[in-house]
Design an enzyme around this catalytic site. Sequence first.
Site, PDB file in Angstrom:
ATOM      1  N   LYS A  97       0.831  -1.224   0.000  1.00 44.51           N
ATOM      2  CA  LYS A  97       0.000   0.000   0.000  1.00 44.51           C
ATOM      3  C   LYS A  97       0.861   1.267   0.000  1.00 44.51           C
ATOM      4  CE  LYS A  97      -3.805  -2.576   1.968  1.00 44.51           C
ATOM      5  NZ  LYS A  97      -4.569  -3.023   3.126  1.00 44.51           N
ATOM      6  N   TYR A 153      -2.152   0.625  11.611  1.00 45.83           N
ATOM      7  CA  TYR A 153      -3.589   0.609  11.933  1.00 45.83           C
ATOM      8  C   TYR A 153      -3.858   1.113  13.351  1.00 45.83           C
ATOM      9  CZ  TYR A 153      -2.585  -2.728   8.262  1.00 45.83           C
ATOM     10  OH  TYR A 153      -2.066  -3.334   7.164  1.00 45.83           O
TER      11      TYR A 153
HETATM   12  N1  GLN Z   1      -4.695  -8.527   1.469  1.00 42.30           N
HETATM   13  C1  GLN Z   1      -4.981  -8.259   2.845  1.00 42.30           C
HETATM   14  C2  GLN Z   1      -6.418  -7.833   3.011  1.00 42.30           C
HETATM   15  O1  GLN Z   1      -6.912  -7.109   2.211  1.00 42.30           O
HETATM   16  C3  GLN Z   1      -4.059  -7.188   3.325  1.00 42.30           C
HETATM   17  C4  GLN Z   1      -4.271  -6.848   4.776  1.00 42.30           C
HETATM   18  C5  GLN Z   1      -3.013  -6.530   5.521  1.00 42.30           C
HETATM   19  O2  GLN Z   1      -1.915  -6.916   5.136  1.00 42.30           O
HETATM   20  N2  GLN Z   1      -3.177  -5.869   6.651  1.00 42.30           N
HETATM   21  O3  GLN Z   1      -7.083  -8.228   3.936  1.00 42.30           O
END
Ligand code: GLN
Length: 310
Positions: free
Chosen positions: A73, A246
């Site tokens: 991301k 997060y």
């Molecule tokens: N591909 C995962 C999802 O969309 C990515 C989430 C993560 O790495 N926190 O749930």
Amino acid sequence: MAIMSTPTTFRPVLERIAEEIERTPGSGRAADYIPALAARDPRRFGMAVAELDGTVYGVGDWREPFSAQSITKVFTLALDLAREGDELWEHVGREPSGNPFNSLVQLEYENGIPRNPFINAGALVVTDRLHTRTGDAAGELLDFLRAESGNPDLAHDEDVAASEAAHGDRNAALAHFMASYGNIDNPVPVLLEQYFRQCSVTASCADLALATGFLARHGIRADGTRLLSRSRAKQINAVMLTCGTYDAAGDFAHRVGLPGKSGVGGGIIAVVPGHCTLCVWSPGLDERGNSVAGVAALDRFTTLTGLSVF
Ligand code: GLN
């Protein structure tokens, strides 16, 4: 405390951390909501440091490929910002959410505008916009990661992408909900395919530490060209610090004191602006989806070296 910054001084630090992690093994659980990730052994551990000039070294499983997941991301955000600039911020915010990475709750109150680009809703918006601009968001990401890491073998893992797609109802719900507010351009199935492929990129600590280098070099890519202005690179680091882990971002800042971004594959990247980048991997996750040994190792690294943005 003195800042130690050469390979010869970093290496003993990494070795010491690896020994400490080995003595306190295996807490946390590998992500099992994506079945293809569940089989990873939570005791695996690797850590790499990349210098600004591309020198990279590490300990443990630092050359073992793992699923990058949400670490990607950061790169899609950078690639989209490089193209569209500040208009992106009309479609995604830059405030911590205080909620889990896959939460739906704030979206209705906030009219389909996700809190930040690092929760799933925000990343879906970024990928959607990058896809509109490039026609292949996941391919654009892969090209970038290959170029920055110098590893032409980096690839999407189609099994992981398919596994996530088969269990992707929550991400589908997020995408459809935002589409109902007009905040998604592409058809939702097209966007989800791009997003799952993006998350499935498989890379090692060495690859990801190198690929993150542009954020330590104030926007300059590995080949010396500029991807982002100095100011935009600084802004991405700020959003990583406040939102990259997060609802644990406050605790991460408290313990590690660096911009960081985690993924449910067990990886975490971190940036010491102007200095170096780090990537650590260990698949055992805490309940917020961050690698237990990964956060512990970064915590020890900044404590032992005195490196911090504060
Ligand atoms: N591909 C995962 C999802 O969309 C990515 C989430 C993560 O790495 N926190 O749930």
